[in-house]
Design an enzyme around this catalytic site. Structure first.
Site, mmCIF file in Angstrom:
data_model
loop_
_atom_site.group_PDB
_atom_site.id
_atom_site.type_symbol
_atom_site.label_atom_id
_atom_site.label_comp_id
_atom_site.label_asym_id
_atom_site.label_seq_id
_atom_site.Cartn_x
_atom_site.Cartn_y
_atom_site.Cartn_z
ATOM 1 N N HIS A 118 3.758 -13.374 5.658
ATOM 2 C CA HIS A 118 4.390 -13.023 4.384
ATOM 3 C C HIS A 118 3.912 -11.641 3.932
ATOM 4 C CE1 HIS A 118 5.662 -13.077 0.220
ATOM 5 N NE2 HIS A 118 4.420 -12.996 -0.187
ATOM 6 N N ASP A 127 21.358 17.470 4.902
ATOM 7 C CA ASP A 127 20.833 16.298 5.611
ATOM 8 C C ASP A 127 19.313 16.385 5.607
ATOM 9 O OD1 ASP A 127 20.302 14.177 7.531
ATOM 10 O OD2 ASP A 127 22.405 14.363 8.108
ATOM 11 N N TRP A 150 -3.175 -10.772 5.785
ATOM 12 C CA TRP A 150 -2.587 -9.450 6.077
ATOM 13 C C TRP A 150 -3.661 -8.377 6.069
ATOM 14 C CZ3 TRP A 150 -1.951 -4.647 3.728
ATOM 15 C CH2 TRP A 150 -2.437 -4.527 2.436
ATOM 16 N N SER A 172 6.413 4.935 12.923
ATOM 17 C CA SER A 172 7.659 5.083 12.171
ATOM 18 C C SER A 172 7.397 5.705 10.801
ATOM 19 C CB SER A 172 8.323 3.713 12.030
ATOM 20 O OG SER A 172 9.288 3.744 11.022
ATOM 21 N N SER A 173 6.368 5.205 10.117
ATOM 22 C CA SER A 173 6.060 5.720 8.781
ATOM 23 C C SER A 173 5.640 7.183 8.828
ATOM 24 C CB SER A 173 4.920 4.930 8.150
ATOM 25 O OG SER A 173 5.342 3.652 7.843
ATOM 26 N N HIS A 209 -6.040 1.151 0.180
ATOM 27 C CA HIS A 209 -5.812 1.482 -1.221
ATOM 28 C C HIS A 209 -4.737 2.530 -1.419
ATOM 29 C CE1 HIS A 209 -6.207 0.483 -5.275
ATOM 30 N NE2 HIS A 209 -5.975 1.752 -5.506
ATOM 31 N N GLU A 231 -2.351 2.936 0.443
ATOM 32 C CA GLU A 231 -1.143 2.183 0.787
ATOM 33 C C GLU A 231 -0.526 1.531 -0.451
ATOM 34 O OE1 GLU A 231 0.730 1.657 3.378
ATOM 35 O OE2 GLU A 231 1.834 -0.102 2.717
ATOM 36 N N TYR A 285 -0.558 2.668 -3.385
ATOM 37 C CA TYR A 285 0.155 3.703 -4.145
ATOM 38 C C TYR A 285 1.383 4.178 -3.406
ATOM 39 C CZ TYR A 285 -3.628 3.227 -7.285
ATOM 40 O OH TYR A 285 -4.500 2.683 -8.161
ATOM 41 N N SER A 295 11.804 6.805 -13.463
ATOM 42 C CA SER A 295 11.888 8.048 -14.243
ATOM 43 C C SER A 295 13.280 8.653 -14.191
ATOM 44 C CB SER A 295 10.869 9.071 -13.729
ATOM 45 O OG SER A 295 9.581 8.539 -13.826
ATOM 46 N N HIS A 330 -13.364 -0.908 -4.282
ATOM 47 C CA HIS A 330 -13.232 -1.917 -5.342
ATOM 48 C C HIS A 330 -12.604 -3.204 -4.797
ATOM 49 C CE1 HIS A 330 -9.121 -0.052 -6.643
ATOM 50 N NE2 HIS A 330 -8.924 -0.995 -5.770
ATOM 51 N N HIS A 331 -12.104 -3.146 -3.563
ATOM 52 C CA HIS A 331 -11.653 -4.384 -2.922
ATOM 53 C C HIS A 331 -12.838 -5.128 -2.318
ATOM 54 C CE1 HIS A 331 -7.360 -3.242 -3.090
ATOM 55 N NE2 HIS A 331 -7.832 -2.021 -2.990
ATOM 56 N N THR A 387 -2.206 6.517 -15.115
ATOM 57 C CA THR A 387 -1.186 5.459 -15.139
ATOM 58 C C THR A 387 -0.718 5.235 -16.571
ATOM 59 O OG1 THR A 387 -2.448 4.468 -13.353
ATOM 60 C CG2 THR A 387 -0.646 3.173 -14.238
ATOM 61 N N LYS A 411 1.810 7.732 -17.643
ATOM 62 C CA LYS A 411 3.157 7.421 -17.164
ATOM 63 C C LYS A 411 3.838 6.403 -18.088
ATOM 64 C CE LYS A 411 3.219 8.747 -12.481
ATOM 65 N NZ LYS A 411 4.383 9.570 -12.735
ATOM 66 N N ARG A 466 -7.909 -18.017 -3.248
ATOM 67 C CA ARG A 466 -6.627 -17.750 -2.615
ATOM 68 C C ARG A 466 -6.677 -18.197 -1.155
ATOM 69 N NH1 ARG A 466 -6.757 -11.225 -1.552
ATOM 70 N NH2 ARG A 466 -4.759 -11.642 -0.582
#
Lengths: 516, 380
Positions: A67, A96, A132, A160-161, A244, A246, A248, A259, A293-294, A319, A322, A441
């Site tokens: 998932h 293009d 994951w 790819s990314s 991390h 990732e 963002y 926006s 922080h993870h 943040t 924003k 979890r």
């Protein structure tokens, strides 16, 4: 100008057209969204009540892992790349993408990556079952044999990314129409430019960490094995140095979409364009210095713990800028609430709630109670589902009339919104409570004290799933038989994309547009 | 639209009220738990205080931000015939809404930093416990007391599969709880044997990763006697959800009595090592040990899980008995097969080997005595 798309399947296989490739990315991501959603519903069905009813614990772990992987790498990231493909050339007045053949390739390797990843479900020993985040040594020494396929799938997704990111940077830097200065670019272009740099910086790190795993598993190294002089915590440092930023990567383009939408429906320019750009850059910069922080509970030295706590709290400042900007844009506008606007407003509200729980999680001592509980699950779903998914949905409703030339059904769009909004909150809000009450979890079974919240969450999840089926129907119905849309679609929307016909011709801006 | 906006508002408010009224509710009913426990240690109470502080800050900010938003959505609607203003850019406003959050963050960060420093101070402990995570059980060692034991989930399989009614401590109960004295500074030294686990007891505010090859430390002064339950909080494989933690906090005298009891039991077990058992005794005991320690992977049927855990109806269980004993005692490096020599007593290993060689129609007809296992461990 004369030639249009090729006929039949070759149009899609050989295409170098940014609109075709954008559409393929979006459909692919839609398919992965449903696949990942099915995995999520298996999880929620098992957790509907205490006891083991539907799946075995090992398969449950495969579901949570798949998932996460499918949603992050298959649904959210390709959807943003798809939107970038469609919109960036049209936003900056380019004909293009800068590197069209690479564009084709960066899409076409993705289905193979996910076919490979999904095939592990049918292998002996099952699919990856280590979450994951695939922490070593659970994902190395103790992993099922399919882990090797997982590693190569991640490599392909990463390639790819990276290609997608290079293409986006090359396009934005080189192909802006005359007069389209950096500080005139739509925010979606800006946020994607910054996101692309994040991708180039961290995807190789992900490739590095899975390669280290591959070496540990097959070539006798011990990067992550203490017995051989390695360190399991090293894995987490490298992983989250990717992980991390990732996060963002999955939210910055969303800021860009919202926006664009809020000013259109508030009929008022975005309050602080420049400060939005700077805030995005600040968030991107900070994303590189908060990864641990993870890992507050892995036993970092206290100095590290304090540094990462304060650095993480700091992210709240840009943040906040924003959020305040969006609110100030709405303030004293003349608002209407079409579907894209509803999703955007829900984005602002629910993303803020996710931000609040993020702030709570940043407090290191409190994180000792929150860490790895459902509180964390609630937090990151509140930032990702209303953050990434709602913004993508808003973007699809907003630009779909431009893409296919037909207007979507507004009533059904609104129904989709309310079902999704209610489903989302019913699913994820109770997770705050079950987490605070002490539910870890990634467990397939739990004590009865968590039963009520889990039952509510499961009901919400199926509601949310049903809402997305409605979305699929609405999109198809629009393309097949929607009412003809005008070229402007909305009331005085800003942006070059609205200056071309609906549907957008196969080739746009072959001659650069004139900017006022 | 007005109706929906109002509905939304009421709904969010409802949740806020629900969350804030939790401590009243939590005391009255045990069923619905909303909030983090206050716990019974100075650290857990500190954390609870920080959590509530953060919560109220967030509620406050939320009321202001969402208040303005909903006011705007209500008043500034095209359908009310308003004309949009055209203002944008304001350096003063931008600076204000950068500076205020910054100040709030400092107000949040200072008490958090103080708590963190306290939480990290594991010095001057009075009791030291070494905690080792195994796939899927905990091992406790009271350092300096020569007491060491494993703690397994004790919830019957039938309750998990739904054939029996679930008891209130479903999945949160163990065969051998850890006993600790109240009002003493207890230091937890946490490590793991295989993958990363995490030892978490919410009532103590203690959550520490158990990392193979490394140790982590934490501490608690338990202020009230009682039974405290927790769970593993790091995904550690198949039975991650089935390795609970139970700590009984007792008075110093009761704690001492428990230590003596544990030592006496260990001595009695050592004596049994020299005894010769009959086949039936070993087989019966072996079945019990198998279901507790082996069936999670190799399954009650002995068939294992193809591709993950080997079947015991072939291979070592029907080969030479020395090899069989060796695999059970020393494990198979690089696989999920652990070295059970440390985890099980000689009697248990002899029994389980005997059981595995004769169950599921393996019918090898031989048996192992505790002394054989002892000798194997000594390298004889």
């Amino acid at each position: 100008m004369a030639h249009g798309p090729a006929k039949g399947i070759t149009r899609w296989l050989y295409t170098t057209n940014h609109k075709d490739i954008g559409s393929m990315y979006l459909w692919f991501s839609f398919a992965m969204f449903f696949l990942g959603g099915i995995f999520a519903l298996v999880i929620r069905a098992e957790l509907f009540q205490p006891g083991l009813q539907i799946v075995e614990p090992n398969f449950f772990n495969q579901m949570t892992t798949m998932h996460g992987l499918v949603m992050v790498f298959g649904a959210v990231m390709p959807a943003f790349v798809g939107l970038a493909n469609w919109m960036i050339p049209m936003h900056i007045g380019a004909p293009d993408m800068a590197l069209p053949r690479m564009n084709n390739w960066s899409f076409w390797i993705l289905p193979f990556a996910f076919a490979m990843l999904s095939s592990t479900l049918f292998m002996q020993g099952g699919a990856p079952n280590f979450g994951w985040t695939f922490y070593a040594p659970l994902s190395t020494t103790y992993a099922p044999p399919s882990v090797t396929f997982f590693i190569f799938a991640v490599h392909i997704m990463g390639a790819s990314s990276i290609m997608g990111a290079i293409n986006i940077i090359a396009t934005i830097v080189n192909m802006r129409a005359p007069g389209m200065t950096y500080m005139k670019m739509p925010l979606f272009v800006w946020t994607w430019l910054i996101t692309a740099f994040l991708l180039i910086a961290v995807m190789p790190v992900l490739a590095g960490v899975v390669t280290m795993m591959l070496m540990d598993i097959h070539f006798g190294t011990s990067f992550f094995d203490a017995a051989g002089g390695g360190d399991p915590v090293l894995f987490q440092h490298v992983f989250w140095f990717f992980g991390h930023p990732e996060v963002y990567i999955m939210i910055l383009p969303a800021f860009g979409i919202v926006s664009a939408i809020i000013p259109t429906f508030a009929r008022k320019p975005l309050f602080g364009y420049a400060s939005m750009v700077y805030a995005t850059a600040a968030i991107a910069f900070l994303s590189f210095v908060v990864w641990a922080h993870h890992m507050f509970t892995v036993g970092l030295p206290i100095a590290g713990e304090l540094f990462f706590m304060w650095a993480t709290m700091l992210i709240a400042v840009p943040t906040g800028v924003k959020i305040f900007n969006w609110v100030a844009t709405m303030f004293r506008g003349a608002m209407t609430f079409e579907t894209p606007m509803l999703f955007s407003i829900a984005f602002v509200i629910l993303f803020t709630i996710g931000g609040f729980s993020g702030l709570m999680l940043a407090i290191a001592p409190a994180d000792f109670q929150y860490h790895d509980t459902y509180f964390v699950v609630a937090h990151f779903h509140y930032v990702l589902v209303p953050g990434a998914i709602f913004s993508i949905t808003a973007g699809v409703y907003y630009w779909l009339p431009k893409w296919c030339g037909n207007m979507y059904n507004e009533t059904m769009g609104k129904m989709h919104f309310w079902l999704a909004f209610i489903g989302l909150n019913v699913t994820f809000f109770p997770m705050h409570f079950s987490g605070l009450a002490g539910m870890p979890r990634r467990i397939p079974d739990y004590n009865m004290m968590f039963a009520d919240w889990n039952m509510i969450s499961s009901v919400g999840a199926f509601l949310f799933g049903a809402a997305q089926v409605m979305f699929l129907y609405n999109v198809i119905a629009t393309i097949v038989s929607g009412k003809k849309a005008t070229d402007e679609v909305w009331e005085n929307p800003e942006g070059l994309e609205w200056t071309v016909a609906s549907p957008a011709p196969y080739h746009t801006f072959s001659t650069p547009p004139e900017l006022k | 639209m007005l109706k929906t906006a109002r509905g939304l508002c009421a709904w969010l408010l409802g949740f806020a009220v629900l969350l804030s009224s939790n401590w009243v509710l939590a005391e009255q009913t045990e069923q619905l738990k909303f909030n983090m426990t206050r716990g019974v240690t100075p650290v857990s109470q500190d954390i609870h205080g920080l959590h509530m502080l953060m919560f109220w800050w967030c509620v406050g900010i939320g009321v202001v931000v969402f208040g303005i938003m909903f006011f705007s959505m209500f008043v500034h609607r095209k359908s009310r015939g308003v004309k949009p203003a055209n203002f944008h850019e304001s350096t003063i406003l931008e600076l204000t809404w950068t500076a205020i959050p910054f100040a709030i963050l400092i107000a949040m960060g200072i008490p958090a930093s103080k708590s963190l420093i306290e939480l990290y101070d594991t010095s001057e402990s009075q009791v030291d416990v070494l905690i080792t995570g195994y796939q899927w059980r905990w091992k406790y060692e009271i350092l300096g007391e020569d007491v060491s034991f494993f703690s397994n989930l004790s919830t019957p399989r039938d309750e998990i599969t739904g054939f029996a009614e679930k008891n209130p401590n479903y999945l949160l109960e163990v065969d051998e709880p850890l006993v600790l004295p109240v009002d003493k500074k207890v230091r937890f030294i946490v490590t793991a044997n295989d993958v990363i686990h995490n030892w978490w007891v919410p009532a103590f505010g203690v959550k520490r990763d158990a990392i193979p090859g490394y140790t982590n430390e934490s501490w608690a002064v338990i202020e009230e006697p009682g039974v405290y339950r927790g769970q593993c909080a790091e995904l550690c494989g198949k039975d991650h959800g089935f390795m609970p933690i139970v700590v009984e906090a007792k008075s110093e005298a009761d704690y001492r009595a428990w230590l003596e009891e544990k030592k006496a039991a260990a001595a009695a077990l050592a004596e049994l090592t020299e005894k010769t058992f009959t086949f039936d005794e070993l087989y019966a005991k072996g079945e019990e040990v198998y279901n507790r320690s082996c069936a999670a992977c190799h399954q009650a049927s002995g068939e294992g899980v193809p591709g993950a855990f080997p079947s015991l109806k072939e291979g070592i269980t029907v080969g030479p008995i020395e090899q069989h004993i060796d695999v059970v005692v020393n494990g198979v490096p690089g696989t999920a097969m652990q070295a059970f020599g440390e985890q099980l007593s000689e009697v248990d290993i002899a029994a389980v080997v005997t059981y595995e060689r004769n169950a599921w129609a393996n019918n090898m007809g031989d048996l192992a005595q505790p002394l054989d296992i002892y000798n194997h461990k000594q390298g004889k």
